[in-house]
Design a protein around this motif. Structure first.
Motif, PDB file in Angstrom:
ATOM      1  N   VAL A 160       0.853  -1.182   0.000  1.00  0.00           N
ATOM      2  CA  VAL A 160       0.000   0.000   0.000  1.00  0.00           C
ATOM      3  C   VAL A 160       0.894   1.239   0.000  1.00  0.00           C
ATOM      4  CG1 VAL A 160      -1.873   1.211   1.173  1.00  0.00           C
ATOM      5  CG2 VAL A 160      -1.717  -1.282   1.330  1.00  0.00           C
ATOM      6  N   ALA A 161       0.599   2.183  -0.884  1.00  0.00           N
ATOM      7  CA  ALA A 161       1.395   3.403  -1.008  1.00  0.00           C
ATOM      8  C   ALA A 161       0.497   4.631  -0.909  1.00  0.00           C
ATOM      9  CB  ALA A 161       2.136   3.409  -2.349  1.00  0.00           C
ATOM     10  N   ARG A 162       1.115   5.801  -0.815  1.00  0.00           N
ATOM     11  CA  ARG A 162       0.353   7.049  -0.824  1.00  0.00           C
ATOM     12  C   ARG A 162      -0.359   7.193  -2.164  1.00  0.00           C
ATOM     13  NH1 ARG A 162       3.732  12.178   1.024  1.00  0.00           N
ATOM     14  NH2 ARG A 162       4.642  11.800  -1.031  1.00  0.00           N
ATOM     15  N   ALA A 163      -1.592   7.661  -2.117  1.00  0.00           N
ATOM     16  CA  ALA A 163      -2.383   7.790  -3.346  1.00  0.00           C
ATOM     17  C   ALA A 163      -1.684   8.684  -4.368  1.00  0.00           C
ATOM     18  CB  ALA A 163      -3.767   8.332  -3.021  1.00  0.00           C
ATOM     19  N   GLU A 164      -1.053   9.760  -3.895  1.00  0.00           N
ATOM     20  CA  GLU A 164      -0.403  10.678  -4.833  1.00  0.00           C
ATOM     21  C   GLU A 164       0.852  10.072  -5.461  1.00  0.00           C
ATOM     22  OE1 GLU A 164       0.440  12.490  -0.666  1.00  0.00           O
ATOM     23  OE2 GLU A 164      -1.065  11.204  -1.624  1.00  0.00           O
ATOM     24  N   ASP A 165       1.445   9.086  -4.780  1.00  0.00           N
ATOM     25  CA  ASP A 165       2.639   8.433  -5.325  1.00  0.00           C
ATOM     26  C   ASP A 165       2.287   7.289  -6.275  1.00  0.00           C
ATOM     27  OD1 ASP A 165       4.199  10.082  -3.759  1.00  0.00           O
ATOM     28  OD2 ASP A 165       4.509   8.576  -2.176  1.00  0.00           O
ATOM     29  N   ALA A 166       1.104   6.716  -6.080  1.00  0.00           N
ATOM     30  CA  ALA A 166       0.762   5.461  -6.754  1.00  0.00           C
ATOM     31  C   ALA A 166       0.910   5.502  -8.277  1.00  0.00           C
ATOM     32  CB  ALA A 166      -0.655   5.043  -6.363  1.00  0.00           C
ATOM     33  N   PRO A 167       0.443   6.550  -8.977  1.00  0.00           N
ATOM     34  CA  PRO A 167       0.571   6.550 -10.441  1.00  0.00           C
ATOM     35  C   PRO A 167       2.022   6.570 -10.916  1.00  0.00           C
ATOM     36  CG  PRO A 167      -1.019   8.209  -9.711  1.00  0.00           C
ATOM     37  CD  PRO A 167      -0.279   7.745  -8.504  1.00  0.00           C
ATOM     38  N   HIS A 168       2.921   7.023 -10.050  1.00  0.00           N
ATOM     39  CA  HIS A 168       4.341   7.062 -10.415  1.00  0.00           C
ATOM     40  C   HIS A 168       5.037   5.731 -10.112  1.00  0.00           C
ATOM     41  CE1 HIS A 168       3.633  11.334 -10.867  1.00  0.00           C
ATOM     42  NE2 HIS A 168       3.231  11.406  -9.598  1.00  0.00           N
ATOM     43  N   ILE A 169       4.385   4.880  -9.335  1.00  0.00           N
ATOM     44  CA  ILE A 169       4.938   3.576  -8.984  1.00  0.00           C
ATOM     45  C   ILE A 169       4.497   2.511  -9.981  1.00  0.00           C
ATOM     46  CG2 ILE A 169       4.939   1.745  -7.222  1.00  0.00           C
ATOM     47  CD1 ILE A 169       4.530   3.969  -5.124  1.00  0.00           C
ATOM     48  N   THR A 170       3.202   2.538 -10.338  1.00  0.00           N
ATOM     49  CA  THR A 170       2.641   1.507 -11.215  1.00  0.00           C
ATOM     50  C   THR A 170       1.606   2.121 -12.149  1.00  0.00           C
ATOM     51  OG1 THR A 170       1.402  -0.576 -11.272  1.00  0.00           O
ATOM     52  CG2 THR A 170       0.918   0.919  -9.460  1.00  0.00           C
ATOM     53  N   LYS A 171       1.403   1.477 -13.282  1.00  0.00           N
ATOM     54  CA  LYS A 171       0.381   1.923 -14.226  1.00  0.00           C
ATOM     55  C   LYS A 171      -1.018   1.460 -13.808  1.00  0.00           C
ATOM     56  CE  LYS A 171       3.494   1.847 -18.220  1.00  0.00           C
ATOM     57  NZ  LYS A 171       3.758   1.234 -19.555  1.00  0.00           N
ATOM     58  N   THR A 172      -1.073   0.568 -12.802  1.00  0.00           N
ATOM     59  CA  THR A 172      -2.360  -0.021 -12.424  1.00  0.00           C
ATOM     60  C   THR A 172      -2.635   0.093 -10.923  1.00  0.00           C
ATOM     61  OG1 THR A 172      -1.313  -2.200 -12.217  1.00  0.00           O
ATOM     62  CG2 THR A 172      -2.334  -1.655 -14.342  1.00  0.00           C
ATOM     63  N   PRO A 173      -2.584   1.279 -10.347  1.00  0.00           N
ATOM     64  CA  PRO A 173      -2.896   1.388  -8.917  1.00  0.00           C
ATOM     65  C   PRO A 173      -4.369   1.111  -8.653  1.00  0.00           C
ATOM     66  CG  PRO A 173      -2.722   3.574  -9.878  1.00  0.00           C
ATOM     67  CD  PRO A 173      -2.310   2.601 -10.952  1.00  0.00           C
ATOM     68  N   VAL A 174      -4.640   0.610  -7.453  1.00  0.00           N
ATOM     69  CA  VAL A 174      -6.027   0.371  -7.029  1.00  0.00           C
ATOM     70  C   VAL A 174      -6.266   1.221  -5.784  1.00  0.00           C
ATOM     71  CG1 VAL A 174      -7.728  -1.322  -6.308  1.00  0.00           C
ATOM     72  CG2 VAL A 174      -5.929  -1.979  -7.923  1.00  0.00           C
ATOM     73  N   TYR A 175      -7.166   2.174  -5.894  1.00  0.00           N
ATOM     74  CA  TYR A 175      -7.379   3.144  -4.823  1.00  0.00           C
ATOM     75  C   TYR A 175      -8.398   2.634  -3.801  1.00  0.00           C
ATOM     76  CZ  TYR A 175      -4.855   6.209  -7.960  1.00  0.00           C
ATOM     77  OH  TYR A 175      -3.884   6.746  -8.775  1.00  0.00           O
ATOM     78  N   VAL A 176      -8.096   2.899  -2.537  1.00  0.00           N
ATOM     79  CA  VAL A 176      -8.995   2.546  -1.438  1.00  0.00           C
ATOM     80  C   VAL A 176      -9.951   3.707  -1.261  1.00  0.00           C
ATOM     81  CG1 VAL A 176      -9.156   1.840   0.971  1.00  0.00           C
ATOM     82  CG2 VAL A 176      -7.122   1.231  -0.379  1.00  0.00           C
ATOM     83  N   ARG A 177     -11.206   3.510  -1.667  1.00  0.00           N
ATOM     84  CA  ARG A 177     -12.160   4.619  -1.706  1.00  0.00           C
ATOM     85  C   ARG A 177     -13.005   4.732  -0.448  1.00  0.00           C
ATOM     86  NH1 ARG A 177     -13.653   6.473  -6.914  1.00  0.00           N
ATOM     87  NH2 ARG A 177     -15.291   7.612  -5.829  1.00  0.00           N
ATOM     88  N   GLY A 178     -13.230   3.613   0.275  1.00  0.00           N
ATOM     89  CA  GLY A 178     -14.054   3.712   1.471  1.00  0.00           C
ATOM     90  C   GLY A 178     -14.110   2.416   2.259  1.00  0.00           C
ATOM     91  N   HIS A 179     -14.136   2.548   3.584  1.00  0.00           N
ATOM     92  CA  HIS A 179     -14.287   1.409   4.486  1.00  0.00           C
ATOM     93  C   HIS A 179     -15.570   1.553   5.298  1.00  0.00           C
ATOM     94  CE1 HIS A 179     -10.070   0.036   4.149  1.00  0.00           C
ATOM     95  NE2 HIS A 179      -9.725   1.304   4.224  1.00  0.00           N
ATOM     96  N   GLY A 180     -16.147   0.431   5.695  1.00  0.00           N
ATOM     97  CA  GLY A 180     -17.227   0.415   6.670  1.00  0.00           C
ATOM     98  C   GLY A 180     -17.099  -0.831   7.519  1.00  0.00           C
ATOM     99  N   SER A 181     -17.322  -0.735   8.817  1.00  0.00           N
ATOM    100  CA  SER A 181     -17.113  -1.875   9.715  1.00  0.00           C
ATOM    101  C   SER A 181     -18.087  -1.844  10.882  1.00  0.00           C
ATOM    102  CB  SER A 181     -15.682  -1.870  10.269  1.00  0.00           C
ATOM    103  OG  SER A 181     -14.725  -1.900   9.243  1.00  0.00           O
ATOM    104  N   LEU A 182     -18.385  -3.035  11.405  1.00  0.00           N
ATOM    105  CA  LEU A 182     -19.260  -3.134  12.578  1.00  0.00           C
ATOM    106  C   LEU A 182     -18.997  -4.451  13.292  1.00  0.00           C
ATOM    107  CD1 LEU A 182     -21.670  -1.666  14.001  1.00  0.00           C
ATOM    108  CD2 LEU A 182     -23.160  -3.230  12.735  1.00  0.00           C
TER     109      LEU A 182
END
Length: 391
Positions: free
Chosen positions: A225-247
């Motif tokens: 897992v990397a910083r979102a702003e760094d991800a496009p510079h690391i790989t061409k295929t980043p997968v962004y974590v958009r939201g969590h929910g838990s209970l």
């Protein structure tokens, strides 16, 4: 919608099954190596190593706690932290959220998350003892012979009673997962499976038969897992974590107030709200399984079946290859194999793999958004994560 803070940039995995000749540390190093190479990184680019608790060997688990992987991977005097995370089958969601928090707080840039265990190679009785008593109250449940198969059976009975789900529909979940596993070279079970074969197998705990139940396996998987702003510079295929929910809903299954629903509806609403999307925006569901009732409960809670009953939705082939909502495309614990805590890690890694376009013959086309679930112990908690190719 919350601001996206983190993204997955690399994944690694070894085949699941029984590999007594393959040590846990070897499997862990191989999975980590593959994740690091997949991200195009060096081991010394990693700030934090986050190993998952291992169950088969206390000695190996202590090694994980005491930074052995930092040494094995050449990270000494470059890694800032080695910290173990453990919440049973929910660890995939927990460690992803913790990695995201470290990154958002400026305490890390790149976090390596890894699981390795060899529960499949345990002596048979040791494996039975380990999992038959997990999460079972010593005071109120164990004296009556309660065990993990009974947990799945209790929930299945209640769910079938409330929803009208049939035995054939329950079996169809196992068949759908096996169809995906046939396309997965890392899966433990790849032979074809039919509803008739599931229903003809030995009764274990009514209504669950032998082929409704998971089988313990050795395995290892890792992701970075990397910083979102760094991800496009690391790989061409980043997968962004958009939201969590838990209970958290219970400790022992006898204390849950709604076995047919658990907490997935509430967790799903939270995750969707944070991601700024809804059920209609999801093209892929990577759902924690272990027993076939849990995917059905999750599909209902996440509102993914277009108003249909989840059992009928699965039985119609909608979650199988070529269906409208591909589900648990590695085959899940029911076919890839139950690697203890790693079962959920493997499902999450498969979510990243599909979103990165690296799933080979089982690749789902045109993916934008996916949802992933996890749950630990006796399904004590409900976790939902929304992933996206869009930042």
């Amino acid at each position: 919608m919350q601001k996206t803070k983190a993204a997955a940039v690399g994944i690694g995995e070894v085949p699941s099954g029984r590999f007594p000749e393959r040590s846990e540390v070897e499997a862990a190093v191989l999975a980590c190596r593959d994740a690091i190479l997949d991200a195009g990184m060096s081991p010394r680019d990693i700030d934090v190593v986050m190993p998952v608790g291992a169950l088969a060997s206390r000695h190996f688990n202590v090694d994980l706690v005491f930074s052995r992987l930092c040494e094995e991977l050449g990270m000494l005097r470059s890694a800032k932290m080695n910290v173990q995370v453990m919440s049973g089958g929910a660890t995939s969601s927990s460690m992803l959220a913790l990695a995201e928090g470290l990154i958002a707080g400026g305490l890390a840039r790149n976090v390596l998350c890894v699981h390795s265990d060899a529960v499949g190679s345990l002596p048979k009785q040791a494996g039975i003892d380990l999992f038959s008593t997990t999460g079972v109250s010593e005071e109120w449940e164990a004296p009556y012979g309660h065990n993990m198969n009974a947990v799945g059976a209790l929930a299945a009975n209640r769910y079938m009673h409330e929803t009208g789900t049939t035995e054939e529909e329950l079996a169809a979940v196992c068949v759908s997962l096996r169809e995906w596993a046939q396309l997965n070279p890392h899966a433990m079970f790849r032979t074809p499976l039919t509803v008739e074969e599931v229903l003809a197998s030995k009764m274990i705990a009514t209504p669950l038969r032998a082929k409704h139940c998971n089988v313990l396996a050795d395995g290892a998987a890792a992701f970075i897992v990397a910083r979102a702003e760094d991800a496009p510079h690391i790989t061409k295929t980043p997968v962004y974590v958009r939201g969590h929910g838990s209970l958290v809903t219970h400790y022992t299954i006898s204390q849950d107030t709604d076995l047919a629903r658990l907490g997935f509806e509430e967790a799903g609403k939270e995750a969707y709200a944070k991601a700024g999307i809804g059920p209609g925006d999801i093209q892929l569901a990577q759902i924690y399984d272990a027993y076939p009732v849990w995917p059905l409960i999750s599909l209902d809670g996440l509102k993914l079946c277009r108003g249909e009953r989840a059992g009928a939705f699965v039985a119609a082939g909608e979650t199988s290859p070529g269906g409208s909502l591909p589900m648990t495309t590695n085959g899940g614990m029911l076919s890839q194999g139950h690697t203890a805590v790693g079962g959920g890690i493997a499902v999450l890694v498969e979510a990243f793999r599909q979103m990165m376009g690296k799933a080979g013959p089982r690749q789902v086309p045109n993916l934008v958004n996916a949802v992933e679930t996890a749950s630990g112990g006796t399904w004590m908690d409900s976790h939902v994560t929304v992933l996206s190719r869009e930042h």
